[in-house]
Design a protein around this motif. Structure first.
Motif, PDB file in Angstrom:
ATOM      1  N   GLU A   1      51.741  41.642  45.478  1.00  0.00           N
ATOM      2  CA  GLU A   1      52.290  42.040  44.283  1.00  0.00           C
ATOM      3  C   GLU A   1      51.303  43.107  43.716  1.00  0.00           C
ATOM      4  OE1 GLU A   1      54.865  41.102  42.330  1.00  0.00           O
ATOM      5  OE2 GLU A   1      55.388  39.318  43.321  1.00  0.00           O
TER       6      GLU A   1
ATOM      7  N   GLY B   1      41.820  32.544  43.645  1.00  0.00           N
ATOM      8  CA  GLY B   1      42.714  32.835  44.791  1.00  0.00           C
ATOM      9  C   GLY B   1      42.308  31.447  45.898  1.00  0.00           C
TER      10      GLY B   1
ATOM     11  N   PRO C   1      48.384  31.898  48.082  1.00  0.00           N
ATOM     12  CA  PRO C   1      48.450  32.643  46.807  1.00  0.00           C
ATOM     13  C   PRO C   1      47.761  33.882  46.953  1.00  0.00           C
ATOM     14  CG  PRO C   1      46.953  30.603  46.748  1.00  0.00           C
ATOM     15  CD  PRO C   1      47.692  30.574  47.987  1.00  0.00           C
TER      16      PRO C   1
ATOM     17  N   THR D   1      50.291  36.362  48.351  1.00  0.00           N
ATOM     18  CA  THR D   1      50.984  36.952  47.179  1.00  0.00           C
ATOM     19  C   THR D   1      50.351  38.056  46.078  1.00  0.00           C
ATOM     20  OG1 THR D   1      52.031  34.479  47.420  1.00  0.00           O
ATOM     21  CG2 THR D   1      52.288  36.005  45.264  1.00  0.00           C
ATOM     22  N   PHE D   2      49.157  37.369  45.916  1.00  0.00           N
ATOM     23  CA  PHE D   2      48.397  38.340  45.133  1.00  0.00           C
ATOM     24  C   PHE D   2      48.246  39.877  45.580  1.00  0.00           C
ATOM     25  CE2 PHE D   2      44.371  40.259  43.963  1.00  0.00           C
ATOM     26  CZ  PHE D   2      44.334  40.245  42.469  1.00  0.00           C
TER      27      PHE D   2
ATOM     28  N   TRP E   1      50.701  35.558  38.764  1.00  0.00           N
ATOM     29  CA  TRP E   1      49.897  35.946  39.929  1.00  0.00           C
ATOM     30  C   TRP E   1      48.650  36.621  39.476  1.00  0.00           C
ATOM     31  CZ3 TRP E   1      48.854  41.096  40.973  1.00  0.00           C
ATOM     32  CH2 TRP E   1      49.642  41.951  40.406  1.00  0.00           C
TER      33      TRP E   1
END
Length: 557
Positions: free
Chosen positions: A497, A479, A490, A493-494, A531
């Protein structure tokens, strides 16, 4: 119709009392006025709107009054059989009955015997404490006017401009009715929390209160299953007041009303509403399934004292709570993967038929980010281990710490009854000091924490999660390289999600859920962009390992 058309006369059996309209169909009065409602009809009339005539009503809610004059909760909410075209009563801010110098004269509109059209009585509120935290004492403003008498119970007590400050509940003291008691509006709201939406102290945010009570009504309408005590404690924080009684709150509305009126921290209302909205908008919780009884295959690795390139590996399998050692070797790092593949394959022969296997890598803290979930199952099977089996990593130092194992076992006893743990985020732009993170995780009683970055990105923050100890940690192995950076994130986003995917998943099911995530990423058209392509799960339930392996030694190769 007059602006005071909302005053109501109430008849129930032989009892005559007063009340006041608070919405198109709701009327408030005293519970003792309608005590015979189980066997007698309740009728409501509005003397200042005689064209409406008597209207049937039912008791919609009660404040918990037990039947004696000194019992609290003497409040009833009546529901008319239809809406009425009248403006409801308006409310003054709580405490307005004492505001000003001299204190205002208060007016009550009641229906003593012989005066079906009503009579007015003038009183003053006695300053100081509420009587038993329930009643404001009233004393007659004159010696010759109308006194409080039967027929005034349930009457609105108003300022001269008609705004309501309370409700007459009892006549006390001398028989001439010169002393009485009223329930102030904030006390009434304890027993009927919907009233709280109509009230606001001068320093309270009316929009925040309207939002709070709208959410409470929505929660009741939707049948939300939540713990009012937990919501209250979350709202007031660790240094706020305790639960008012040992039994806690009888309803969600009671908890909301208490936060509104009894908690000095003005932000507590917003925190209560925010958490309630989270619960209302959360995805449906999956039906609880029986928690799997895992049978771990444990791969424990450590640095060997024989050289920087040497690794000690021991593989064991658990069956019926007993550890069965499969093999132990000292190897060059380049040979570890092949040995682990063969040993895992052999370890399956030690499991009971039908056992739920759980591949567990017990690793030194500095190796927790190793891509063990991506290792192939074997020379003839390129399937990643993490896609073929539930696979987790465990921190070796806390795996062997009696103190941390004890704390983790207690956490898992609580998690067993949890339908789904809430993810506590550690974002890469948090700017949070490790000490602050530790306090946050402890204050929130965190059991599931997600990091936006790998352990190498901020080792002190991972140390906090491991040592608090948090039972379950997740992170992307590749990440965000470090906390705080420019451009797209990112790691965020991880976590976004991950929150959506894991909401409602029982903690004991997370190894299987993460295996499914890895398979989904592997099967994606662009697996390198998915992801979850390198999600790492540290899942640590010491009850799965009742007999930890002895300290690794360096066996003869």
């Amino acid at each position: 119709m007059t602006e005071f058309a909302w005053h109501a006369r109430i008849v129930c059996g032989n009892e005559v009392g007063a009340g006041f309209l608070v919405s198109a169909r709701r009327v408030l009065t005293c519970a003792h006025v309608v005590r015979a409602s189980a066997t007698s009809e309740v009728t409501v009339s509005f003397p200042n709107s005689r064209n409406l005539g008597p209207l049937p009503a039912t008791v919609a809610a009660l404040g918990g009054w037990a039947g004696d004059a000194a019992d609290p909760g003497d409040l009833a909410v009546l529901e008319l059989d239809r809406d009425v075209p009248l403006e409801p009563a308006r409310f003054a801010p709580p405490g307005a009955e004492l505001a000003g110098e001299p204190a205002p004269t208060l007016v009550a509109y009641g229906f003593p015997k012989g005066y079906d059209e009503g009579m007015l009585a003038q009183y003053h509120a006695v300053p100081g404490a509420l009587v038993r935290d329930e009643w404001r004492q009233l004393e007659a403003a004159t010696a010759h006017g109308q006194a409080l008498a039967p027929g005034f119970s349930g009457a609105a007590v108003t300022l001269a401009d008609g705004r309501v400050v309370g409700m007459v509940s009892t006549v006390v003291g001398a028989r001439d009715g010169r002393v009485g008691r009223m329930l102030p509006t904030q006390v009434m709201a304890r027993y009927w929390p919907e009233l709280g939406a109509l009230l606001a102290a001068p320093d309270q945010d009316r929009d925040a209160l309207r939002r709070l009570h709208a959410l409470v009504r929505r929660a009741v309408a939707e049948g939300l299953d939540c713990d009012p005590d937990r919501l209250f404690l979350d709202a007031v924080g660790p240094f706020g007041p305790e639960l008012p009684t040992r039994e806690g709150f009888a309803s969600l509305g009671a908890a909301a009303g208490y936060v509104q009126w009894e908690v000095a921290d003005g932000k507590a209302v917003t925190r209560f509403a925010d958490r309630l909205e989270e619960l209302l908008d959360a995805p449906p919780v999956r039906p609880a399934a029986a928690a799997p009884v895992w049978s771990p295959i444990v791969v424990e690795m450590d640095r060997s004292g024989a050289g920087t390139d040497q690794v000690t590996v021991e593989v064991s399998a658990y069956r019926d709570g007993q550890r069965r050692r499969v093999g132990s070797r000292r190897l060059p790092r380049a040979a570890v993967r092949a040995y682990v593949q063969r040993s895992i394959d052999e370890a399956f022969t030690q499991l009971a038929p039908g056992a739920e296997e759980l591949i567990t890598f017990v690793l030194p803290r500095g190796w927790l980010n190793e891509p063990v979930a991506s290792w192939e199952c074997g020379a003839d099977d390129p399937t990643p281990l993490g896609c073929a089996y539930p696979l987790v990593v465990v921190d070796r130092s806390r795996h062997r710490s009696g103190r941390l194992r004890h704390q983790l076992a207690k956490r898992w006893q609580k998690l067993d009854a949890c339908p789904g743990a809430r993810l506590h985020r550690v974002d890469c732009d948090t700017g949070e000091r490790p000490q602050s993170l530790r306090k946050r995780l402890r204050d929130d009683d965190a059991d599931l924490t997600g990091y936006a970055f790998p352990p190498t990105g901020a080792p002190p923050h991972f140390e906090v999660g491991l040592n608090t100890p948090v039972a379950i940690l997740l992170w992307p192995r590749t990440g965000c390289a470090e906390p705080g950076h420019d451009g797209p994130c990112p790691g965020a986003t991880f976590l976004d999600e991950l929150t959506d995917r894991l909401t409602g998943v029982p903690p004991a099911e997370l190894p299987r859920e993460v295996m499914d995530l890895r398979e989904t990423a592997e099967a994606d058209e662009h697996p390198d962009r998915h992801w979850a392509r390198d999600v790492q799960l540290l899942w640590d339930d010491p009850r799965c390992f009742p007999e930890p392996a002895a300290l690794l030694h360096s066996p003869v190769a």
